[in-house]
Design a protein around this motif. Structure first.
Motif, short mmCIF file in Angstrom:
data_model
loop_
_atom_site.label_atom_id
_atom_site.label_comp_id
_atom_site.label_asym_id
_atom_site.label_seq_id
_atom_site.Cartn_x
_atom_site.Cartn_y
_atom_site.Cartn_z
N ASP A 4 -3.73 12.15 8.54
CA ASP A 4 -3.84 12.26 7.07
C ASP A 4 -2.73 13.12 6.48
O ASP A 4 -2.38 14.17 7.04
N ARG A 30 -8.53 15.06 9.47
CA ARG A 30 -8.55 13.76 10.14
C ARG A 30 -7.12 13.47 10.61
O ARG A 30 -6.18 13.64 9.84
N ASN A 88 -5.07 4.72 -4.14
CA ASN A 88 -6.43 4.64 -3.58
C ASN A 88 -7.39 3.97 -4.56
O ASN A 88 -7.92 4.64 -5.46
N VAL A 130 -10.36 16.02 -2.49
CA VAL A 130 -11.66 15.51 -2.01
C VAL A 130 -12.80 16.29 -2.69
O VAL A 130 -13.77 15.70 -3.19
N ALA A 140 -7.65 17.61 0.80
CA ALA A 140 -6.46 16.76 0.63
C ALA A 140 -6.47 16.04 -0.73
O ALA A 140 -7.54 15.76 -1.30
N ASN A 145 -18.74 14.12 5.41
CA ASN A 145 -17.81 14.96 6.17
C ASN A 145 -16.55 15.11 5.33
O ASN A 145 -15.91 14.10 4.99
N VAL A 146 -16.21 16.33 5.00
CA VAL A 146 -14.96 16.58 4.26
C VAL A 146 -13.90 16.92 5.32
O VAL A 146 -13.98 17.96 5.97
N TYR A 147 -12.95 16.01 5.48
CA TYR A 147 -11.95 16.18 6.54
C TYR A 147 -10.81 17.06 6.08
O TYR A 147 -9.88 16.58 5.44
N TYR A 204 -6.28 8.39 -6.91
CA TYR A 204 -7.32 7.36 -7.01
C TYR A 204 -7.08 6.53 -8.26
O TYR A 204 -6.73 7.08 -9.31
N ASN A 235 -14.97 3.86 6.03
CA ASN A 235 -13.88 4.76 6.45
C ASN A 235 -13.38 5.57 5.28
O ASN A 235 -12.87 6.67 5.45
N ASN A 236 -13.46 5.00 4.10
CA ASN A 236 -12.81 5.61 2.93
C ASN A 236 -13.76 6.53 2.19
O ASN A 236 -14.97 6.38 2.25
N LEU A 237 -13.15 7.45 1.46
CA LEU A 237 -13.92 8.51 0.83
C LEU A 237 -14.99 7.99 -0.14
O LEU A 237 -16.16 8.36 -0.04
N SER A 245 0.84 -1.19 0.00
CA SER A 245 0.00 0.00 0.00
C SER A 245 0.87 1.24 0.00
O SER A 245 1.99 1.24 0.54
N ALA A 246 0.33 2.32 -0.53
CA ALA A 246 1.02 3.61 -0.47
C ALA A 246 1.21 4.05 0.97
O ALA A 246 1.99 4.97 1.23
N ARG A 282 -5.26 12.86 -3.26
CA ARG A 282 -4.85 11.46 -3.34
C ARG A 282 -4.82 11.02 -4.79
O ARG A 282 -5.42 11.64 -5.66
N TYR A 302 -1.70 -0.67 11.03
CA TYR A 302 -1.98 -1.24 9.70
C TYR A 302 -0.77 -1.04 8.78
O TYR A 302 -0.28 -1.98 8.15
#
Ligand SMILES: NC(=O)c1ccc[n+]([C@@H]2O[C@H](COP(=O)([O-])OP(=O)(O)OC[C@H]3O[C@@H](n4cnc5c(N)ncnc54)[C@H](O)[C@@H]3O)[C@@H](O)[C@H]2O)c1
Ligand SMILES: O=c1ccn([C@@H]2O[C@H](COP(=O)(O)OP(=O)(O)O[C@H]3O[C@H](CO)[C@H](O)[C@H](O)[C@H]3O)[C@@H](O)[C@H]2O)c(=O)[nH]1
Length: 349
Positions: free
Chosen positions: A304, A301, A186, A278, A236, A223-225, A240, A205-207, A132-133, A238, A156
């Protein structure tokens, strides 16, 4: 097309596993799935069979079992000749790993060590591993390049980091091992048919699964963290990647593993090389779904990173693999899956 080697896919009933199994079967491989159904349902493999048709379905068998249980592994390896393993089985929720690290060490570390012991015993030493990244931690620079220094940010991530190091040690001690470590960024999206997709248990948990559940009315708002990151829109960033691109990445990695004896133990990023924020993702999903997503701007979050995306040069150069799909296709297929299956593989509880 004749059938090729038999591949063990651990965790093959899960999100990335099912999509990869479809591509493996279509490519002529025989597939044995081992899964304890901790985060998956049998119905997902029924859909895989439906998708590939009755003939290719004959090349798929399912074994209910747990990689933590040596007897389950022994039973499978003693009865079936397996040529290589794609190892997806594991737990992946960051927050849960912080609250309950032992569950993660037991499942991901002990489980994988058991699997490698039995693979070695039966002389099956070709492995594709789901990394994973997360092993890049909070990267100092982007894009992330495979030879960056690695660090774990949570239990994790520590399991992925240790498992990469364990794989390196296995190969150092015995060069018969051929190991490809795939660092996913992602993964989102779904099979283009809308028949397979991600079906997380509980509140996601994931977007992307969260966005999806807001769009189908299972959750009230997203919720936009974080909206004060040093990024163009404050949210933020990522990398994808469409799950079908990821699935194809596994097939090319496996082909290379089977054909070449000079693999060693090597890591590749699987991402698109492009970052999406996001808020950009929300806008792209609204466009394809025609739904307005209620959002709430929330604090960042914990843990992050601001922006993470992959350098894809090594995978392109050495695997001949490059992601085909962009954000619009990822959202399109995610929405197709969600709108056809708003409650996932099972009907509304
Ligand atoms: N989805 C992501 O964002 C992401 C990112 C990077 C890496 N990964 C890694 O990719 C792999 C697959 O992820 P996924 O998104 O498909 O998750 P998933 O939960 O959908 O799939 C994992 C599968 O493994 C099974 N499993 C778990 N523990 C097991 C055990 N002890 N024995 C047998 N089966 C077991 C689960 O039932 C599930 O079907 C995982 O190792 C994960 O850590 C995922
Ligand atoms: O409800 C949500 C969920 C997420 N986010 C934001 O969306 C971005 C992406 O979050 P995800 O949880 O979807 O993905 P992460 O990048 O945090 O982590 C995922 O990808 C990593 C690899 O980069 C690891 O593999 C990790 O295990 C996996 O959960 C983050 O900025 C996050 O704060 C929200 O705003 N609202």
């Amino acid at each position: 097309m004749g059938t090729k080697e038999r591949i063990l896919v651990s965790g093959g009933a899960g999100f990335i596993g099912t999509h990869t199994v479809v591509q493996l079967l279509k490519d002529g491989f025989k597939v044995s799935v081992l899964d304890n159904l901790d985060n998956a349902v049998q119905e997902a493999l029924d859909k895989v069979r439906e998708l590939v048709g009755p003939q290719l379905s004959n090349n798929l068998d399912f074994h209910l079992g747990d990689i933590r249980n040596l007897d389950d592994l022994e039973k499978l390896f003693s009865q079936t000749k397996l040529d290589a393993v794609i190892h997806f089985a594991g737990l992946k929720a960051v927050g849960e790993s912080v609250a309950n690290p032992m569950r993660y060490f037991d499942n991901n570390l002990v489980g994988s060590i058991n699997l490698y012991k039995v693979m070695a015993k039966y002389n099956c030493k070709k492995l594709v591993f789901s990394s994973s990244a997360t092993v890049y931690g909070q990267p100092d620079r982007i894009p992330c390049v495979e030879d960056f220094e690695l660090k774990a940010m949570n239990p994790y991530g520590r399991t992925k980091l240790f498992l990469e190091e364990i794989a390196q040690d296995l190969h150092k001690a015995d060069q018969k091992w051929r190991i490809i470590l795939l660092r996913y960024f992602n993964p989102i999206g779904a099979h283009e048919s809308g028949m397979l997709g991600e079906d997380p248990r509980g509140i996601p948990n994931n977007l992307m699964p969260y966005i999806t559940q807001v769009a189908v009315g299972r959750l009230p708002e997203l919720n936009v963290y974080g909206h004060d990151y040093p990024t163009p829109d404050g949210s933020a960033i990522r990398d994808y990647i469409h799950v079908m691109d990821l699935a194809d990445g596994h097939v090319v990695a496996l082909e290379k593993l089977l054909q070449r004896n000079d693999i060693g133990c090597v890591a590749y990023n699987l991402g698109t090389g492009r970052g999406t924020s996001v808020l950009e993702m929300v806008a792209a999903f609204e466009k394809v779904s025609g739904k307005k997503l209620p959002i709430k701007l929330c604090p960042r979050r914990a843990g992050d990173a601001t922006a993470v995306y992959a350098s894809t040069d090594k995978a392109e150069r050495e695997l001949g693999w490059k992601a085909k799909y962009g954000i619009d296709e990822m959202c399109r297929d995610q929405w197709k899956w969600a709108s056809q299956n708003p409650w996932g593989y099972q009907s509304k509880p």
